[in-house]
Design a protein around this motif. Structure first.
Motif, PDB file in Angstrom:
ATOM      1  N   CYS A 284       0.568  -1.143   0.082  1.00 57.76           N
ATOM      2  CA  CYS A 284       0.088   0.392   0.545  1.00 57.76           C
ATOM      3  C   CYS A 284       0.819   1.396  -0.131  1.00 57.76           C
ATOM      4  CB  CYS A 284      -0.982   0.219   1.303  1.00 57.76           C
ATOM      5  SG  CYS A 284      -2.350  -0.767   1.090  1.00 57.76           S
ATOM      6  N   VAL A 285       0.842   2.153  -1.081  1.00 59.88           N
ATOM      7  CA  VAL A 285       1.159   3.609  -1.184  1.00 59.88           C
ATOM      8  C   VAL A 285       0.026   4.163  -1.049  1.00 59.88           C
ATOM      9  CG1 VAL A 285       3.144   5.144  -1.911  1.00 59.88           C
ATOM     10  CG2 VAL A 285       3.325   2.178  -2.113  1.00 59.88           C
TER      11      VAL A 285
ATOM     12  N   PHE B  15      -5.919   8.592  -1.955  1.00 59.26           N
ATOM     13  CA  PHE B  15      -5.732   7.177  -2.544  1.00 59.26           C
ATOM     14  C   PHE B  15      -4.493   6.520  -1.364  1.00 59.26           C
ATOM     15  CE2 PHE B  15      -8.540   8.503  -5.903  1.00 59.26           C
ATOM     16  CZ  PHE B  15      -9.767   8.443  -5.442  1.00 59.26           C
ATOM     17  N   ASN B  16      -5.407   5.351  -0.680  1.00 61.25           N
ATOM     18  CA  ASN B  16      -4.514   4.398   0.292  1.00 61.25           C
ATOM     19  C   ASN B  16      -4.846   3.313  -0.426  1.00 61.25           C
ATOM     20  OD1 ASN B  16      -3.576   2.677   1.898  1.00 61.25           O
ATOM     21  ND2 ASN B  16      -4.868   3.124   3.271  1.00 61.25           N
ATOM     22  N   THR B  17      -3.555   3.459  -1.779  1.00 62.71           N
ATOM     23  CA  THR B  17      -3.965   2.154  -2.956  1.00 62.71           C
ATOM     24  C   THR B  17      -3.177   1.065  -2.771  1.00 62.71           C
ATOM     25  OG1 THR B  17      -4.436   3.955  -4.029  1.00 62.71           O
ATOM     26  CG2 THR B  17      -3.619   2.319  -5.224  1.00 62.71           C
ATOM     27  N   LEU B  18      -3.712  -0.072  -2.728  1.00 60.04           N
ATOM     28  CA  LEU B  18      -2.621  -1.839  -3.077  1.00 60.04           C
ATOM     29  C   LEU B  18      -2.246  -1.596  -3.733  1.00 60.04           C
ATOM     30  CD1 LEU B  18      -2.040  -4.017  -1.924  1.00 60.04           C
ATOM     31  CD2 LEU B  18      -4.383  -5.026  -2.024  1.00 60.04           C
TER      32      LEU B  18
ATOM     33  N   TRP C 299      -0.863  -3.827 -11.268  1.00 65.27           N
ATOM     34  CA  TRP C 299      -2.392  -3.159 -10.789  1.00 65.27           C
ATOM     35  C   TRP C 299      -2.545  -2.539  -9.658  1.00 65.27           C
ATOM     36  CZ3 TRP C 299      -4.786  -5.829  -6.350  1.00 65.27           C
ATOM     37  CH2 TRP C 299      -5.679  -6.111  -6.120  1.00 65.27           C
ATOM     38  N   ARG C 300      -3.792  -2.437  -9.199  1.00 65.16           N
ATOM     39  CA  ARG C 300      -3.741  -1.832  -8.056  1.00 65.16           C
ATOM     40  C   ARG C 300      -5.169  -1.437  -7.184  1.00 65.16           C
ATOM     41  NH1 ARG C 300      -2.090   4.274  -9.714  1.00 65.16           N
ATOM     42  NH2 ARG C 300      -0.854   2.855 -11.512  1.00 65.16           N
ATOM     43  N   GLN C 301      -5.264  -1.556  -6.151  1.00 67.91           N
ATOM     44  CA  GLN C 301      -6.680  -1.841  -6.154  1.00 67.91           C
ATOM     45  C   GLN C 301      -7.078  -0.406  -4.918  1.00 67.91           C
ATOM     46  OE1 GLN C 301      -9.777  -3.586  -6.104  1.00 67.91           O
ATOM     47  NE2 GLN C 301     -10.314  -1.576  -4.344  1.00 67.91           N
ATOM     48  N   ARG C 302      -7.614   0.966  -4.704  1.00 69.41           N
ATOM     49  CA  ARG C 302      -7.605   1.256  -3.822  1.00 69.41           C
ATOM     50  C   ARG C 302      -8.628   1.296  -2.273  1.00 69.41           C
ATOM     51  NH1 ARG C 302      -8.492   6.156  -8.099  1.00 69.41           N
ATOM     52  NH2 ARG C 302      -5.448   6.761  -8.767  1.00 69.41           N
TER      53      ARG C 302
END
Length: 270
Positions: free
Chosen positions: A85-86, A95-98, A108-111
């Motif tokens: 997470c960044v 956003f706190n994004t994985l 890929w990313r998942q917020r």
């Protein structure tokens, strides 16, 4: 998809300056790869330095490029897939994004959907959907910290035929913690109900705002815990081998994912 894959949850000490946090993450990722891990998850907020009264967005903007470039390099040098997470800026919002890093790239990313009230107050925005990505035939999804507390969010990933859910978290220390053991059962329940593996990675030390946190990392499957932290105050690399053949067999028998009476769930969207 291969029949087995080794995964790892990194339970690391946090709360130092940026470079120290990144070095510690790299050291523990190297330990995980030495144990044949191919997918490795870092805890939420693992990289941020002490913030105190500074705006989160300001510190996030200052540290974003360094954190992301370092994680890209690790994924390339270690030939491993890293979940981390960044805090990222998108226009005027944060956003706190994985992120998922592989071969030196952002794959890929998942917020975080359910950013907490404290995060929102600090300037973190909430996202509005869940997605999955396929990595070497494995379908991977993400639940960032509090997202895992919502059964319907976990079910969405089950309906998306997710094989592995990444759950980076911060676990706060409480003098009296009545639900500690029950929460451990919750992760097994999520895995059973939705037929996927779940990696929870949490850190030890202090949050960027100075609050004490503890590591309660684990790796869960539909048939129980595959790995669990030994000590919530000690750094540790947890690894487990995921049996994907057994997962497929269980999924074929789980009619709760296919036989739902959808009209009965209208109240969920109120």
């Amino acid at each position: 998809m291969s029949d087995e894959v080794v995964v790892a949850a990194i339970q690391m000490r946090v709360g130092e300056e940026l470079e120290a946090n990144l070095d510690e993450a790299e050291r523990m990722i190297s330990e995980a790869t030495a144990r044949d891990a191919k997918i490795i998850l870092l805890p939420e907020y693992f990289y941020l330095p002490p913030i105190n009264d500074r705006p989160l967005g300001e510190v996030a903007d200052e540290t974003f490029e360094r954190a992301v470039s370092h994680l890209m390099k690790i994924s390339r040098d270690e030939d491993v897939t890293v979940g981390a997470c960044v805090i990222e800026r998108d226009g005027e919002r944060h956003f706190n994004t994985l992120f998922l890093f592989k071969q030196g790239e952002i794959l890929w990313r998942q917020r975080k959907v359910h950013a907490t009230a404290k995060e929102v107050k600090l300037g973190v925005s909430r996202w509005d959907r869940f997605d999955v990505v396929e990595v070497d035939g494995l379908r991977i999804g993400g639940l960032v910290c509090a997202d895992v507390l919502y059964p319907e969010a976990c079910r969405v990933l089950g309906l998306l035929e997710t094989d592995l859910v990444l759950n980076p978290v911060v676990s706060f220390y409480h003098d009296v913690d009545l639900t500690k053991d029950a929460r451990e059962c919750m992760f097994i329940s999520r895995a059973i109900d939705n037929d996927y593996f779940l990696i929870k990675a949490s850190s030890i030390g202090k949050t960027p705002w100075g609050r004490k946190i503890v590591g309660r990392s684990l790796i869960a499957s539909p048939w129980g815990l595959l790995a669990k932290y030994r000590d919530e105050n000690t750094p540790q690399v947890l690894t487990a081998t995921l049996d994907l053949n057994l997962l497929r067999r269980l999924r074929a028998d789980n009619y709760s994912l296919t036989d739902r009476v959808k009209d009965a769930y209208r109240s969920l969207v109120r």
